[in-house]
Design an enzyme around this catalytic site. Structure first.
Site, PDB file in Angstrom:
ATOM      1  N   THR A  52     -25.878   5.248 -55.703  1.00  0.00           N
ATOM      2  CA  THR A  52     -26.323   5.810 -57.174  1.00  0.00           C
ATOM      3  C   THR A  52     -25.779   7.070 -57.395  1.00  0.00           C
ATOM      4  O   THR A  52     -26.657   8.226 -57.423  1.00  0.00           O
ATOM      5  CB  THR A  52     -27.836   5.562 -57.367  1.00  0.00           C
ATOM      6  OG1 THR A  52     -28.418   6.317 -56.247  1.00  0.00           O
ATOM      7  CG2 THR A  52     -28.250   4.072 -57.430  1.00  0.00           C
ATOM      8  N   LEU A  90     -35.221   7.785 -44.908  1.00  0.00           N
ATOM      9  CA  LEU A  90     -34.540   8.220 -43.496  1.00  0.00           C
ATOM     10  C   LEU A  90     -33.562   9.195 -43.710  1.00  0.00           C
ATOM     11  O   LEU A  90     -33.164   9.506 -45.003  1.00  0.00           O
ATOM     12  CB  LEU A  90     -33.426   6.886 -43.187  1.00  0.00           C
ATOM     13  CG  LEU A  90     -32.515   6.628 -43.842  1.00  0.00           C
ATOM     14  CD1 LEU A  90     -30.981   7.192 -43.601  1.00  0.00           C
ATOM     15  CD2 LEU A  90     -31.925   5.164 -43.582  1.00  0.00           C
ATOM     16  N   ALA A  91     -33.332  10.162 -42.726  1.00  0.00           N
ATOM     17  CA  ALA A  91     -32.530  11.156 -42.867  1.00  0.00           C
ATOM     18  C   ALA A  91     -30.985  10.663 -42.082  1.00  0.00           C
ATOM     19  O   ALA A  91     -31.405  10.344 -40.879  1.00  0.00           O
ATOM     20  CB  ALA A  91     -33.065  12.472 -42.088  1.00  0.00           C
ATOM     21  N   ARG A 147     -50.772  25.479 -43.908  1.00  0.00           N
ATOM     22  CA  ARG A 147     -50.485  25.127 -45.324  1.00  0.00           C
ATOM     23  C   ARG A 147     -49.013  25.007 -45.662  1.00  0.00           C
ATOM     24  O   ARG A 147     -48.614  24.044 -46.662  1.00  0.00           O
ATOM     25  CB  ARG A 147     -51.206  25.908 -46.558  1.00  0.00           C
ATOM     26  CG  ARG A 147     -52.575  25.988 -46.414  1.00  0.00           C
ATOM     27  CD  ARG A 147     -53.075  26.909 -47.087  1.00  0.00           C
ATOM     28  NE  ARG A 147     -52.707  28.098 -46.768  1.00  0.00           N
ATOM     29  CZ  ARG A 147     -52.898  29.484 -47.454  1.00  0.00           C
ATOM     30  NH1 ARG A 147     -53.669  29.611 -48.643  1.00  0.00           N
ATOM     31  NH2 ARG A 147     -52.259  30.536 -46.799  1.00  0.00           N
ATOM     32  N   CYS A 170     -27.536  13.183 -51.129  1.00  0.00           N
ATOM     33  CA  CYS A 170     -28.789  12.907 -51.561  1.00  0.00           C
ATOM     34  C   CYS A 170     -29.439  13.934 -52.621  1.00  0.00           C
ATOM     35  O   CYS A 170     -29.762  13.982 -53.759  1.00  0.00           O
ATOM     36  CB  CYS A 170     -29.906  12.316 -50.840  1.00  0.00           C
ATOM     37  SG  CYS A 170     -29.549  10.674 -50.332  1.00  0.00           S
ATOM     38  N   PHE A 171     -29.560  15.281 -51.857  1.00  0.00           N
ATOM     39  CA  PHE A 171     -30.367  16.256 -52.459  1.00  0.00           C
ATOM     40  C   PHE A 171     -29.949  16.719 -53.643  1.00  0.00           C
ATOM     41  O   PHE A 171     -30.732  16.732 -54.582  1.00  0.00           O
ATOM     42  CB  PHE A 171     -30.324  17.421 -51.504  1.00  0.00           C
ATOM     43  CG  PHE A 171     -31.507  17.292 -50.337  1.00  0.00           C
ATOM     44  CD1 PHE A 171     -32.289  16.213 -50.192  1.00  0.00           C
ATOM     45  CD2 PHE A 171     -31.550  18.205 -49.293  1.00  0.00           C
ATOM     46  CE1 PHE A 171     -33.217  16.034 -49.136  1.00  0.00           C
ATOM     47  CE2 PHE A 171     -32.396  17.880 -48.338  1.00  0.00           C
ATOM     48  CZ  PHE A 171     -33.207  17.138 -48.140  1.00  0.00           C
TER      49      PHE A 171
HETATM   50  P1  NAI Z   1     -22.910   4.250 -49.309  1.00  0.00           P
HETATM   51  O1  NAI Z   1     -22.244   4.700 -50.347  1.00  0.00           O
HETATM   52  O2  NAI Z   1     -22.938   4.692 -48.042  1.00  0.00           O
HETATM   53  O3  NAI Z   1     -23.050   2.808 -49.233  1.00  0.00           O
HETATM   54  C1  NAI Z   1     -23.198   1.867 -50.899  1.00  0.00           C
HETATM   55  C2  NAI Z   1     -22.442   0.615 -50.421  1.00  0.00           C
HETATM   56  O4  NAI Z   1     -22.660  -0.173 -51.604  1.00  0.00           O
HETATM   57  C3  NAI Z   1     -21.042   0.900 -50.509  1.00  0.00           C
HETATM   58  O5  NAI Z   1     -20.429   0.607 -49.280  1.00  0.00           O
HETATM   59  C4  NAI Z   1     -20.423  -0.040 -51.608  1.00  0.00           C
HETATM   60  O6  NAI Z   1     -19.221  -0.536 -51.520  1.00  0.00           O
HETATM   61  C5  NAI Z   1     -21.528  -0.997 -51.659  1.00  0.00           C
HETATM   62  N1  NAI Z   1     -21.308  -1.480 -53.237  1.00  0.00           N
HETATM   63  C6  NAI Z   1     -21.393  -0.800 -54.442  1.00  0.00           C
HETATM   64  N2  NAI Z   1     -21.785  -1.916 -55.392  1.00  0.00           N
HETATM   65  C7  NAI Z   1     -21.790  -2.735 -54.837  1.00  0.00           C
HETATM   66  C8  NAI Z   1     -22.120  -4.068 -55.412  1.00  0.00           C
HETATM   67  N3  NAI Z   1     -22.097  -4.530 -56.496  1.00  0.00           N
HETATM   68  N4  NAI Z   1     -21.940  -5.380 -54.512  1.00  0.00           N
HETATM   69  C9  NAI Z   1     -21.982  -4.873 -53.066  1.00  0.00           C
HETATM   70  N5  NAI Z   1     -21.825  -3.787 -52.771  1.00  0.00           N
HETATM   71  C10 NAI Z   1     -21.635  -2.927 -53.440  1.00  0.00           C
HETATM   72  O7  NAI Z   1     -24.506   4.650 -50.067  1.00  0.00           O
HETATM   73  P2  NAI Z   1     -25.773   5.054 -49.112  1.00  0.00           P
HETATM   74  O8  NAI Z   1     -25.758   6.360 -48.685  1.00  0.00           O
HETATM   75  O9  NAI Z   1     -26.029   4.107 -48.274  1.00  0.00           O
HETATM   76  O10 NAI Z   1     -26.775   5.214 -50.226  1.00  0.00           O
HETATM   77  C11 NAI Z   1     -27.215   4.182 -51.101  1.00  0.00           C
HETATM   78  C12 NAI Z   1     -28.427   4.502 -51.662  1.00  0.00           C
HETATM   79  O11 NAI Z   1     -29.650   4.864 -50.940  1.00  0.00           O
HETATM   80  C13 NAI Z   1     -28.272   5.518 -52.811  1.00  0.00           C
HETATM   81  O12 NAI Z   1     -29.105   5.369 -53.959  1.00  0.00           O
HETATM   82  C14 NAI Z   1     -28.873   6.903 -52.066  1.00  0.00           C
HETATM   83  O13 NAI Z   1     -29.507   7.858 -53.003  1.00  0.00           O
HETATM   84  C15 NAI Z   1     -30.012   6.170 -51.225  1.00  0.00           C
HETATM   85  N6  NAI Z   1     -30.339   6.806 -50.137  1.00  0.00           N
HETATM   86  C16 NAI Z   1     -29.505   7.431 -49.379  1.00  0.00           C
HETATM   87  C17 NAI Z   1     -29.671   8.235 -48.133  1.00  0.00           C
HETATM   88  C18 NAI Z   1     -28.692   8.770 -47.391  1.00  0.00           C
HETATM   89  O14 NAI Z   1     -29.170   9.569 -46.370  1.00  0.00           O
HETATM   90  N7  NAI Z   1     -27.541   8.496 -47.265  1.00  0.00           N
HETATM   91  C19 NAI Z   1     -31.067   8.194 -47.820  1.00  0.00           C
HETATM   92  C20 NAI Z   1     -32.101   7.785 -48.753  1.00  0.00           C
HETATM   93  C21 NAI Z   1     -31.749   7.065 -49.783  1.00  0.00           C
END
Ligand code: NAI
EC number: 1.1.1.22
Length: 516
Positions: free
Chosen positions: A125, A197-198, A294, A310-311
């Site tokens: 996103t 998760l981080a 605190r 993310c941030f």
């Molecule tokens: P990412 O970019 O690593 O992975 C997303 C995957 O979704 C990509 O491989 C992409 O090809 C796939 N994708 C996109 N549209 C698709 C569709 N229509 N059908 C099938 N696959 C599709 O993203 P990431 O880092 O895993 O983040 C995912 C979500 O989680 C985001 O909203 C992010 O803000 C949130 N998030 C991320 C964290 C992080 O540390 N990376 C931690 C917590 C939340």
């Protein structure tokens, strides 16, 4: 239920506040919902969140079949190979222990949707780079396309779980899309289950989360769906750590958590600027305030600024949300968190230029670390990108070493601002990717720590010093080195948030030194 070590704030997330939210109730954790039961899980999006999260679910729930799907065939091929697409400590072991047993990676999105009772949406996103809300709003086109695909494909009822980070009320849009296309006899419930998760500690965070948040509709069907998802997590997460609440609170809580974390980093970085001017030491200040129960001592390390996917994205998303809600003062407040982060990056690279006698043109600078933090190969929004680009703009040659980031990724990141390079070959002329820290430092004027990889604290700095041009400078952007030993070796040392050096170059500082 209340963790006494966490002080009064933890009570606010405890089970006492049942009026507004609660832990998963005792009677919950049922595998069945609407006369069905969860046997197969599909996760759309095999990225940094979908991959590790679903690997841990498969690992902890051997009776469930978990299929992670993605439209990117290369990524899926990597998940099915010996070299996983992302680096995370212990991820390899978890994946290898259940892949092919109850964990599958596939490009067949439709089949996985058809079979699953529970579907996670874990797609990206990113910040919108076009149209309304450009530069701030979250781009929900991938989430929306998942909702449309589910609506088109599904032949049975589904629980759809929003795991991607989204603006408040996104679940409503997903619900609207699903219900507008619903087929007879099919029911949907959309839950919010944000991921906390981080990167770098993802597996530990998933195995032992501070909390799991599930937001759902306050209806009996909604609560059945919450209970079914809760049952999955209850395989390994204690019930009192599974917090349930309404969908909108859950969505906002994710943005709020990231905004608070980012705000702490910007706060300590703002303090670091004051320290450098006054002679205070930011590490001492952080220790002093962090011992206040605190405040707590986490996320108080001054640095070259936060990075990661993310941030910045989530704070900007919050800013945009506030603007849309006609809350301009609140929007301006959170915008400053991002502004200070930009300021800190620029302040650090300006400091490098000023200390190198106000010019880095044709000088060689060794950059140690390119990932946005240690123990990950992820470079999204890494401060190193901005610092390198600033130095390249000034005509510096840079040698880069990172233990986990591939050459192609570094070059791709640096070429995101093509205007810096007057010809396509210029990037390759100015940037050298090195196999280790010693090669990067050889014949350089300065060494810059951009990522806090443990190995950088244990290098042979005597050897490094002997191969650098003199005067040899070290800029520690992560406060990980033994600065006194470096001074003893003859280095000129600059660190964030502390005045250290006692050398010649201060004399030639311009009046603008220390400011940006
Ligand atoms: P990412 O970019 O690593 O992975 C997303 C995957 O979704 C990509 O491989 C992409 O090809 C796939 N994708 C996109 N549209 C698709 C569709 N229509 N059908 C099938 N696959 C599709 O993203 P990431 O880092 O895993 O983040 C995912 C979500 O989680 C985001 O909203 C992010 O803000 C949130 N998030 C991320 C964290 C992080 O540390 N990376 C931690 C917590 C939340």
């Amino acid at each position: 239920m209340v963790d006494p070590t966490k002080g009064i704030n933890s009570e606010n997330t405890s089970c006492h506040h049942r009026n507004t939210f609660s832990c998963l109730p005792k009677e919950s954790g049922n595998t069945s919902f609407w006369g069905m039961s969860v046997k197969k899980i599909c996760c759309i999006g095999a990225g940094y969140v979908g991959g590790p999260t679903c690997s841990v679910i498969a690992y902890k729930c051997p009776e469930l079949q978990v299929t992670v799907v993605d439209v990117n065939p290369q990524r899926i091929a990597q998940w099915n190979s010996d070299e996983l697409p992302i680096f995370e400590p212990s991820l390899d072991e978890v994946v290898k222990s259940c892949r092919g047993r109850n964990l599958f990676f596939s490009t067949d999105v439709d089949q996985a949707i058809l079979e699953a009772e529970l579907i996670f949406i874990s797609v990206n996103t990113p910040t919108k780079n076009y149209g309304l809300g450009k530069g701030r709003a979250a781009d929900l086109k991938f989430v929306e396309s998942c909702a449309r695909r589910i609506a088109e494909i599904a032949k049975s009822s589904k629980i759809v779980v929003e795991k991607s980070t989204v603006p408040v009320k996104a679940a409503e849009s997903i619900t609207n899309i699903l219900k507008a296309n619903v087929k007879p006899g099919i029911k949907y419930q959309v839950l919010s289950n944000p991921e906390f998760l981080a990167e770098g500690t993802a597996i530990g965070d998933l195995l032992n989360p501070d909390r799991v948040l599930i937001g759902g509709e306050q209806t009996s069907e909604g609560q059945e769906a919450v209970s079914a998802l809760g049952w999955v997590y209850q395989h390994w997460v204690p019930r009192e750590k599974i917090i349930t609440m309404n969908t909108w609170s859950s969505e906002l809580s994710k943005l709020a958590a990231n905004a608070f974390l980012a705000q702490r980093i910007s706060s300590i970085n703002a303090m670091s600027a004051i320290c450098e001017v006054t002679g205070a030491d930011v590490s001492e200040v952080a220790h002093a305030i962090g011992t206040d129960s605190r405040i707590g001592n986490k996320f108080l390390k001054a640095s070259i600024g936060f990075g990661g996917s993310c941030f910045q994205k989530d704070v900007l998303n919050l800013v945009y949300l506030c603007e849309c809600l006609n809350l301009p003062e609140v929007a301006a407040y959170w915008q400053k968190v991002v502004d200070i982060n930009d300021y800190q990056r620029r302040r650090f690279s300006n400091q490098i230029i000023q200390r190198l006698f106000n010019t880095v043109t044709s000088k060689t600078i060794a950059i140690l670390g390119f990932a946005f933090k240690k123990d990950t190969g992820d470079t999204r929004e890494s401060s190193a990108i901005y610092i390198c680009q600033h130095l390249l703009e000034e005509g510096a040659h840079i040698n880069i070493y990172d233990p986990k980031v591939k050459k192609e990724q570094i070059l791709k990141d640096l070429s995101s601002r093509p205007e810096i390079f007057d010809s396509p070959d210029r990037l390759n002329e100015l940037v050298t990717i090195c196999p280790d820290a010693y090669t990067a430092a050889a014949d350089s004027h300065a060494l810059v720590i951009c990522t806090e990889w443990d190995e950088f604290a244990n290098l042979d700095y005597k050897k490094i010093y002997s191969h650098m041009l003199k005067p040899a400078f070290v800029f520690d952007g992560r406060l990980i080195l033994d600065h006194n030993s470096l001074l003893d070796l003859g280095f000129h040392v600059e660190v964030i948030g502390k005045r250290l050096t006692r050398d010649i170059s201060r004399v030639v500082r311009t009046p603008a030194a220390g400011s940006t």
